[in-house]
Design a protein around this motif. Structure first.
Motif, PDB file in Angstrom:
ATOM      1  N   LEU A  25       0.809  -1.216   0.000  1.00  0.00           N
ATOM      2  CA  LEU A  25       0.000   0.000   0.000  1.00  0.00           C
ATOM      3  C   LEU A  25       0.845   1.271   0.000  1.00  0.00           C
ATOM      4  O   LEU A  25       0.581   2.188  -0.810  1.00  0.00           O
ATOM      5  N   PRO A  26       1.834   1.432   0.877  1.00  0.00           N
ATOM      6  CA  PRO A  26       2.622   2.669   0.850  1.00  0.00           C
ATOM      7  C   PRO A  26       3.314   2.911  -0.484  1.00  0.00           C
ATOM      8  O   PRO A  26       3.423   4.057  -0.933  1.00  0.00           O
ATOM      9  N   VAL A  27       3.796   1.835  -1.121  1.00  0.00           N
ATOM     10  CA  VAL A  27       4.481   1.989  -2.401  1.00  0.00           C
ATOM     11  C   VAL A  27       3.506   2.469  -3.474  1.00  0.00           C
ATOM     12  O   VAL A  27       3.818   3.372  -4.263  1.00  0.00           O
ATOM     13  N   LEU A  28       2.312   1.886  -3.495  1.00  0.00           N
ATOM     14  CA  LEU A  28       1.306   2.294  -4.483  1.00  0.00           C
ATOM     15  C   LEU A  28       0.856   3.736  -4.250  1.00  0.00           C
ATOM     16  O   LEU A  28       0.722   4.517  -5.204  1.00  0.00           O
ATOM     17  N   VAL A  29       0.634   4.093  -2.992  1.00  0.00           N
ATOM     18  CA  VAL A  29       0.223   5.465  -2.671  1.00  0.00           C
ATOM     19  C   VAL A  29       1.324   6.448  -3.027  1.00  0.00           C
ATOM     20  O   VAL A  29       1.074   7.532  -3.568  1.00  0.00           O
ATOM     21  N   LEU A  30       2.557   6.094  -2.713  1.00  0.00           N
ATOM     22  CA  LEU A  30       3.687   6.961  -3.033  1.00  0.00           C
ATOM     23  C   LEU A  30       3.776   7.202  -4.538  1.00  0.00           C
ATOM     24  O   LEU A  30       3.973   8.346  -4.990  1.00  0.00           O
ATOM     25  N   THR A  31       3.613   6.143  -5.322  1.00  0.00           N
ATOM     26  CA  THR A  31       3.658   6.300  -6.775  1.00  0.00           C
ATOM     27  C   THR A  31       2.555   7.219  -7.263  1.00  0.00           C
ATOM     28  O   THR A  31       2.773   8.080  -8.135  1.00  0.00           O
ATOM     29  N   GLY A  32       1.353   7.065  -6.686  1.00  0.00           N
ATOM     30  CA  GLY A  32       0.261   7.944  -7.063  1.00  0.00           C
ATOM     31  C   GLY A  32       0.534   9.397  -6.725  1.00  0.00           C
ATOM     32  O   GLY A  32       0.283  10.305  -7.543  1.00  0.00           O
ATOM     33  N   HIS A  33       1.045   9.659  -5.532  1.00  0.00           N
ATOM     34  CA  HIS A  33       1.398  11.029  -5.146  1.00  0.00           C
ATOM     35  C   HIS A  33       2.418  11.633  -6.099  1.00  0.00           C
ATOM     36  O   HIS A  33       2.303  12.793  -6.517  1.00  0.00           O
ATOM     37  N   ALA A  34       3.423  10.845  -6.436  1.00  0.00           N
ATOM     38  CA  ALA A  34       4.493  11.361  -7.286  1.00  0.00           C
ATOM     39  C   ALA A  34       3.996  11.686  -8.688  1.00  0.00           C
ATOM     40  O   ALA A  34       4.367  12.710  -9.276  1.00  0.00           O
ATOM     41  N   LEU A  35       3.141  10.825  -9.237  1.00  0.00           N
ATOM     42  CA  LEU A  35       2.670  11.023 -10.602  1.00  0.00           C
ATOM     43  C   LEU A  35       1.603  12.103 -10.705  1.00  0.00           C
ATOM     44  O   LEU A  35       1.481  12.769 -11.748  1.00  0.00           O
ATOM     45  N   LEU A  36       0.815  12.282  -9.641  1.00  0.00           N
ATOM     46  CA  LEU A  36      -0.275  13.254  -9.676  1.00  0.00           C
ATOM     47  C   LEU A  36       0.129  14.630  -9.154  1.00  0.00           C
ATOM     48  O   LEU A  36      -0.664  15.562  -9.214  1.00  0.00           O
ATOM     49  N   ALA A  37       1.343  14.755  -8.619  1.00  0.00           N
ATOM     50  CA  ALA A  37       1.783  16.045  -8.093  1.00  0.00           C
ATOM     51  C   ALA A  37       1.942  17.056  -9.220  1.00  0.00           C
ATOM     52  O   ALA A  37       2.086  16.703 -10.396  1.00  0.00           O
ATOM     53  N   ASP A  38       1.939  18.319  -8.848  1.00  0.00           N
ATOM     54  CA  ASP A  38       2.077  19.407  -9.812  1.00  0.00           C
ATOM     55  C   ASP A  38       3.371  19.235 -10.613  1.00  0.00           C
ATOM     56  O   ASP A  38       4.431  18.922 -10.057  1.00  0.00           O
ATOM     57  N   ALA A  39       3.266  19.470 -11.922  1.00  0.00           N
ATOM     58  CA  ALA A  39       4.447  19.325 -12.771  1.00  0.00           C
ATOM     59  C   ALA A  39       5.549  20.298 -12.398  1.00  0.00           C
ATOM     60  O   ALA A  39       6.737  20.052 -12.669  1.00  0.00           O
ATOM     61  N   SER A  40       5.172  21.421 -11.758  1.00  0.00           N
ATOM     62  CA  SER A  40       6.200  22.382 -11.347  1.00  0.00           C
ATOM     63  C   SER A  40       7.143  21.777 -10.317  1.00  0.00           C
ATOM     64  O   SER A  40       8.304  22.182 -10.216  1.00  0.00           O
ATOM     65  N   HIS A  41       6.634  20.804  -9.543  1.00  0.00           N
ATOM     66  CA  HIS A  41       7.507  20.124  -8.602  1.00  0.00           C
ATOM     67  C   HIS A  41       8.650  19.433  -9.338  1.00  0.00           C
ATOM     68  O   HIS A  41       9.815  19.515  -8.929  1.00  0.00           O
ATOM     69  N   TRP A  42       8.271  18.738 -10.430  1.00  0.00           N
ATOM     70  CA  TRP A  42       9.291  18.010 -11.174  1.00  0.00           C
ATOM     71  C   TRP A  42      10.349  18.957 -11.731  1.00  0.00           C
ATOM     72  O   TRP A  42      11.545  18.666 -11.675  1.00  0.00           O
ATOM     73  N   SER A  43       9.923  20.094 -12.294  1.00  0.00           N
ATOM     74  CA  SER A  43      10.896  21.013 -12.866  1.00  0.00           C
ATOM     75  C   SER A  43      11.827  21.581 -11.802  1.00  0.00           C
ATOM     76  O   SER A  43      13.034  21.710 -12.022  1.00  0.00           O
ATOM     77  N   HIS A  44      11.258  21.922 -10.630  1.00  0.00           N
ATOM     78  CA  HIS A  44      12.104  22.429  -9.545  1.00  0.00           C
ATOM     79  C   HIS A  44      13.079  21.358  -9.074  1.00  0.00           C
ATOM     80  O   HIS A  44      14.286  21.634  -8.865  1.00  0.00           O
ATOM     81  N   LEU A  45      12.584  20.125  -8.901  1.00  0.00           N
ATOM     82  CA  LEU A  45      13.451  19.042  -8.439  1.00  0.00           C
ATOM     83  C   LEU A  45      14.549  18.747  -9.460  1.00  0.00           C
ATOM     84  O   LEU A  45      15.707  18.535  -9.100  1.00  0.00           O
ATOM     85  N   MET A  46      14.178  18.751 -10.746  1.00  0.00           N
ATOM     86  CA  MET A  46      15.160  18.441 -11.775  1.00  0.00           C
ATOM     87  C   MET A  46      16.221  19.527 -11.892  1.00  0.00           C
ATOM     88  O   MET A  46      17.370  19.256 -12.264  1.00  0.00           O
TER      89      MET A  46
END
Length: 552
Positions: free
Chosen positions: A22-43
């Protein structure tokens, strides 16, 4: 007579598997559904540096643990010298000391105005740190040094068992064909031990990836540290989930790489294999071997433990005893560790019992996958697990609140969240240990019990459990100590104003009050010695963690 299963075992095993996944599935969902701006800042600002540091840390630690673990295993297996018997089990002692405690000790010992550098300056005639100082331990190289000298026993343990089981005839044949001792090691013994080295390295690298205390103390911005700071400092769940997902990809990559490295290797042993006899060393060669083998023990265990003991003695003399806050942290640690241990052993027993029947049945593959998946929790770093549990715990609190008419938090922000995280993370240990114990129980005992009218539950209670007491006790001890040492998940999920010994030490190190933190650190080390003593008493026949249970 076919083995039958308790009606509770298989549904319980599936429930535990779902809890782990369950935590792994939820984590994947959070990561994929998060704002795309998060990805650009992290990258742009976080992931490049964190990924680089993590990759270099894994590479450096992997090389060091492979060198120390394999070399020390070969030394005490092939050669006989004074002190060899003591050294064989003493090489396991660094397992008793968590990585963040060794970093905590060396930071004070090697500080520019610490005892080591002060003594060196006095010996060399210097008056100030400006005139002479050693390289700063707060670096990537310092982290590799600390992690390598603490985690090498994983490779030593698995590799020595492999060396001890190798046939002497193979090595003697190589010598007869003209190979030197170095060539025998490089061309015969080392390739045969490669699977054991790979398993030990994988375990050490998983521990490296899970580490947060040593990396943060030493100023290395790894993915684990980035997850913690993103969630705690910025309250950014989406960003933390995305970094945690990157960590999870590295975990999967490590396991896949280890399996790929030995995918075509096959080994066969004859039934009457003659083990190798150690070669007797004398004189200078014997003392050189003893000195060489003692270096990892001294640097990985003796030096930091002696420092902690000295600082603890100093603290108790100055303050006249242990503070009430530290005693409260000790009580909290014992409470959550004991609770998590009982639940983890119960879940592990259920998994092993269900898996035992499934292996001999023709059931569909889904139950088999569930039983296997339930043991993957140990491969998931504590920070990844904690981030993945946040949303399920909050949803469970809402559901329980509606049912019970309670508006407060029942799981999230309580010790229940810690216990759940510990059970998920460490259930693989009792599952593997109990499964190994079940394989050593003759089927005839169960058949006799069933012929006398006992059902599956009665057979488990009256036949298997008494015979499984050593495996149950050993796995409970390992879970208890690992729970006491767990830092990443505890930092993220602990209630407010709730400290364990690990978080107390973390806070004291952050404040620079080393004497107070040394008391907590020494208590954790003393507890960690218990499973090491157990391994030594059992002749190191079984690894500390059952690697088959974590996908390795």
């Amino acid at each position: 007579m076919p083995r039958t299963n308790s009606p509770v075992a298989l549904p319980g095993a599936v429930a535990v598997a779902l809890l782990v996944l369950l935590p792994v599935l939820v984590l994947t969902g959070h990561a994929l559904l998060a704002d795309a701006s998060h990805w650009s800042h992290l990258m742009d600002y976080v992931l490049p540096q964190a990924l680089r540091n993590t990759a270099l840390l894994l590479l450096g630690t992997g090389v060091l643990v492979a060198f120390l673990g394999t070399g020390s295993a070969w030394l005490v297996t092939v050669y006989d010298f004074p002190g060899r018997g003591v050294l064989a089990w003493a090489l396991l002692l660094p397992l008793a000391v968590p990585t963040y405690i060794v970093a905590f000790a060396y930071l004070d010992l090697l500080h520019p105005i610490g005892p080591v550098q002060t003594a060196l300056r006095a010996l060399l005639g210097y008056d100030s740190p400006r005139q002479f100082r050693l390289p700063d331990l707060r670096s990537l190289q310092g982290a590799v040094f600390v992690l390598g000298f603490v985690l090498y026993p994983y490779v030593y343990l698995t590799t020595r068992v492999m060396f001890m089981s190798q046939a002497a005839s193979l090595l003697e044949a190589a010598r007869t064909l003209g190979a030197s001792r170095a060539e025998v090691f490089r061309e015969v013994a080392l390739p045969l031990a490669r699977p054991a080295i790979a398993v030990g390295m994988s375990l050490a690298l998983l521990e490296t990836l899970n580490d947060i205390g040593a990396s943060e103390f030493l100023g290395v911005q790894t993915l684990t540290v980035a997850v913690y700071t993103t969630w705690i400092t910025r309250s950014d769940l989406g960003g933390a989930a995305q970094i945690a997902l990157a960590m999870l990809c590295i975990v999967v990559g490590l396991i896949a790489l280890e399996r790929h490295a030995r995918r075509r290797q096959r080994f066969a042993n004859t039934q009457r294999m003659r083990p190798m006899q150690p070669r007797r060393l004398r004189g200078a060669a014997a003392w050189a071997a003893l000195l060489l083998g003692a270096v990892p023990v001294v640097l990985g265990f003796v030096v930091p433990t002696a420092y902690l003991a000295a600082q603890t003695f100093k603290r108790l003399n100055q303050m006249g005893g242990v503070s009430s806050q530290l005693l409260r942290a000790l009580g909290n640690t014992l409470l959550v560790a004991a609770t998590a241990t009982l639940l983890a052993v119960a879940c592990g027993l259920m998994l092993a019992w269900a898996g035992r029947a499934l292996r001999e049945s023709a059931r569909p593959s889904l139950p088999r996958i569930c039983v296997r998946a339930a043991s993957l929790g140990y491969a998931v770093p504590g920070t990844v697990l904690a981030i993945g549990l946040l949303t399920p715990l909050l949803l469970a609190d809402r559901a329980l609140g509606q049912v019970l008419g309670h508006s407060g938090l029942l799981l999230m922000g309580t010790t229940a969240a810690l216990v759940i995280a510990y059970v998920i993370r460490f259930v693989a240990i009792p599952a593997g240990s109990i499964e190994a114990g079940l394989t050593r129980i003759p089927p005839s005992l169960e058949q006799a019990s069933r012929l006398l009218g006992e059902g599956p539950a009665g057979t488990l209670r009256r036949v298997h459990l008494p015979l499984l007491k050593p495996a149950l006790a050993a796995s409970a001890l390992l879970v208890f100590v690992d729970t006491m040492k767990e830092l990443p998940a505890t930092l993220l999920l602990r209630p407010l104003n709730f400290d364990t010994l690990a978080t107390w030490l973390y806070a004291e190190a952050a404040r620079g009050t080393y004497e107070e933190g040394a008391v907590a650190a020494l208590a954790i080390v003393v507890a960690g010695l218990l499973p090491v003593i157990l391994l030594a008493r059992t002749g190191m026949g079984q690894p500390a963690k059952n690697t088959s249970q974590i996908g390795l």
